[in-house]
Design a protein around this motif. Structure first.
Motif, PDB file in Angstrom:
ATOM      1  N   TYR A 138      26.878  35.711  42.857  1.00 25.09           N
ATOM      2  CA  TYR A 138      27.557  36.730  43.649  1.00 25.09           C
ATOM      3  C   TYR A 138      29.023  36.828  43.241  1.00 25.09           C
ATOM      4  O   TYR A 138      29.639  35.852  42.809  1.00 25.09           O
TER       5      TYR A 138
ATOM      6  N   TYR B 183      30.233  33.032  43.605  1.00 25.55           N
ATOM      7  CA  TYR B 183      29.263  32.140  44.252  1.00 25.55           C
ATOM      8  C   TYR B 183      28.090  31.934  43.300  1.00 25.55           C
ATOM      9  O   TYR B 183      27.620  32.882  42.672  1.00 25.55           O
TER      10      TYR B 183
ATOM     11  N   GLN C 102      20.948  35.808  53.386  1.00 27.78           N
ATOM     12  CA  GLN C 102      21.815  36.501  52.440  1.00 27.78           C
ATOM     13  C   GLN C 102      22.233  37.854  52.991  1.00 27.78           C
ATOM     14  O   GLN C 102      21.627  38.369  53.934  1.00 27.78           O
TER      15      GLN C 102
ATOM     16  N   GLU D 112      21.494  37.823  38.580  1.00 29.34           N
ATOM     17  CA  GLU D 112      20.506  36.777  38.826  1.00 29.34           C
ATOM     18  C   GLU D 112      20.233  35.999  37.547  1.00 29.34           C
ATOM     19  O   GLU D 112      20.356  36.550  36.443  1.00 29.34           O
TER      20      GLU D 112
ATOM     21  N   ASN E  18      28.778  41.498  56.161  1.00 26.08           N
ATOM     22  CA  ASN E  18      29.285  41.795  54.829  1.00 26.08           C
ATOM     23  C   ASN E  18      29.260  43.284  54.504  1.00 26.08           C
ATOM     24  O   ASN E  18      29.556  43.674  53.370  1.00 26.08           O
TER      25      ASN E  18
ATOM     26  N   LEU F 250      32.437  36.327  51.217  1.00 30.42           N
ATOM     27  CA  LEU F 250      31.198  36.741  51.845  1.00 30.42           C
ATOM     28  C   LEU F 250      30.802  35.765  52.949  1.00 30.42           C
ATOM     29  O   LEU F 250      31.134  34.578  52.890  1.00 30.42           O
TER      30      LEU F 250
ATOM     31  N   PHE G 116      30.906  44.022  47.084  1.00 29.57           N
ATOM     32  CA  PHE G 116      30.355  42.852  46.414  1.00 29.57           C
ATOM     33  C   PHE G 116      29.113  43.253  45.632  1.00 29.57           C
ATOM     34  O   PHE G 116      28.568  44.342  45.787  1.00 29.57           O
ATOM     35  N   ASN G 117      28.660  42.327  44.812  1.00 34.63           N
ATOM     36  CA  ASN G 117      27.420  42.532  44.070  1.00 34.63           C
ATOM     37  C   ASN G 117      26.962  41.175  43.555  1.00 34.63           C
ATOM     38  O   ASN G 117      27.583  40.146  43.844  1.00 34.63           O
ATOM     39  N   TRP G 118      25.903  41.167  42.756  1.00 38.71           N
ATOM     40  CA  TRP G 118      25.415  39.924  42.185  1.00 38.71           C
ATOM     41  C   TRP G 118      24.587  40.201  40.937  1.00 38.71           C
ATOM     42  O   TRP G 118      24.095  41.306  40.728  1.00 38.71           O
TER      43      TRP G 118
ATOM     44  N   ARG H 116      21.275  33.360  42.298  1.00 42.23           N
ATOM     45  CA  ARG H 116      22.151  34.520  42.217  1.00 42.23           C
ATOM     46  C   ARG H 116      23.591  34.110  41.947  1.00 42.23           C
ATOM     47  O   ARG H 116      24.072  33.110  42.468  1.00 42.23           O
TER      48      ARG H 116
ATOM     49  N   SER I 291      32.618  38.969  45.051  1.00 41.60           N
ATOM     50  CA  SER I 291      33.134  39.893  46.055  1.00 41.60           C
ATOM     51  C   SER I 291      34.616  40.129  45.806  1.00 41.60           C
ATOM     52  O   SER I 291      35.311  39.301  45.212  1.00 41.60           O
TER      53      SER I 291
END
Length: 397
Positions: free
Chosen positions: A113, A54, A131, A150, A141, A120, A146-148, A111, A115
């Protein structure tokens, strides 16, 4: 002038805010940065489940919130409501294990993202995008891995960082390839860094093991950051009290000197404690700002009693104090910021989460709390003329 900081969550006007690491925003210049640049996502996780990507943020040219598709085309979010409604599916199919996918990222502040296994769930409220909030056990979620990372891409270049300000979870590293060649990278873990971090947290007394969250099968999903640990009740609210009390006692009879700008050594502020407040004066002796005795929530979140507005006095002093409290350097040096990493986290009362995150980073750099960039210890890369960027999904071993 000091570098200006913006927070991705503030730009996106997220209806459910979380403490985000600071992205650096530089005013537009004359650099010939294209409208989009390629970003390659490589999956080295060792996992067989599908990956979803994402790209969510604010289009800098208009200030609109929205998302970008794989070609870098912007799509504005539709209006939200109360209660929030599901957002349009903005997912991009990610790479299988051992493979790569290249997308294009536009001039955004937002961001990236990713997953595993499930898409998500994002929602739209009247104030904008809601979010994921990992500190909330009822968040839809919560049981998704998951993570992101920036980024800000504008006419002055690209700023790209990994972050652990909210949580330590599925690892990823980031990199930029400048037009002149070479690669700038950060965010990679040491071998077995994920499991070593979790084991270290489990072995830390005082409630720190409670930061770890698992799914229904007992698989580790993440560890909450210290700030979210306080918010969720995983950490005791008194976890920093002893250190704060010692700091307050010391500077009741000594002066704390803060030099917030490395390129302006003559700009200094002087702190002394009187009662429940630490009062700061400038070189003329005039009082410029005061801070009430902070609690752990204010320290770990770098907000509330340590609020840091985007000004040239209180904000820079607060950032320095926040870093000093999290790294526990305020008792060992009366001149701050202390930028010697060997001095960090040496007190028995410290941000143990941040300490253990940095210990597992290959280059020692991370965004383990909001102002981890004090002294340039953040996991950030930037370039004024980027040719391309990349994000590598790492192993959970």
């Amino acid at each position: 002038m000091p570098r200006r900081r913006i927070r991705t969550g503030a730009v996106m006007l997220a209806a459910l805010a979380s403490a985000l690491s600071g992205l650096i925003f530089v005013p537009a210049a004359d650099a010939a940065v294209p409208a989009t640049i390629p970003l390659t996502v490589t999956n080295n996780s060792g996992r067989s489940d599908p990956v979803y990507l994402y790209d969510l943020g604010t289009l800098l040219s208009t200030g609109q919130q929205g998302w970008a598709d794989s070609g870098g085309n912007f799509h504005a979010w539709p209006g939200g409501s109360v209660p929030p409604v599901p957002a349009p599916d903005a997912s991009i199919p990610g790479p299988a294990n051992g493979q790569s996918v290249t997308i294009r990222i536009p001039k955004f502040s937002g961001r990236l993202y990713f997953s595993y296994g499930q898409k998500l769930d994002f929602f739209l409220a009247t104030g904008g995008l809601v979010q994921p909030a990992v500190q909330n056990p009822s968040d839809p979620n919560h049981n998704i891995l998951f993570n992101w990372s920036e980024y800000t891409l504008n006419d002055s270049g690209l700023w790209l960082n990994s972050t652990q300000v909210d949580m330590f979870s599925a690892p990823d590293s980031v990199a930029i390839t400048p037009s002149g060649g070479g690669v700038k990278s950060t965010g990679a873990l040491k071998p077995n860094g994920f499991s070593n971090f979790m084991n270290a947290l489990r072995g830390q007394p005082g409630g720190w093991a409670n930061l770890i969250q698992t799914d229904g099968s007992g698989n580790v999903l993440r560890a909450l950051s210290a700030g979210h640990g306080i918010e969720s009740g995983a950490l005791p609210a008194s976890v920093m009290d002893d250190y704060v009390n010692r700091v307050w006692s010391k500077y009741s009879s000594a002066t704390l000197t803060v030099t917030p700008f490395a390129d302006q050594p003559s700009t200094r502020y002087f702190g002394r404690v009187s009662g429940n407040a630490m009062n700061f004066t400038d070189s003329s002796g005039a009082t410029v700002t005061s801070f009430q005795k902070p609690d752990a929530d204010s320290i770990f979140g770098c907000y509330k009693l340590l609020d840091a507005p985007n000004d040239l006095v209180r904000g820079p002093i607060s950032r320095t104090l926040c870093a000093g409290f999290n790294r526990s350097t305020l008792l060992t040096s009366a001149s701050q910021p202390d930028t010697n990493a060997a001095d960090f986290y040496q007190d028995t009362v410290t941000n143990q989460y941040a300490r253990k995150v940095h210990a597992q980073m290959a280059d020692g750099k991370a965004y383990a709390f909001a102002f981890d960039d004090v002294g340039n210890f953040e996991s950030l890369v930037n370039d004024g003329n980027p040719q391309s960027a990349s994000m590598t999904l790492g192993s959970l071993s």
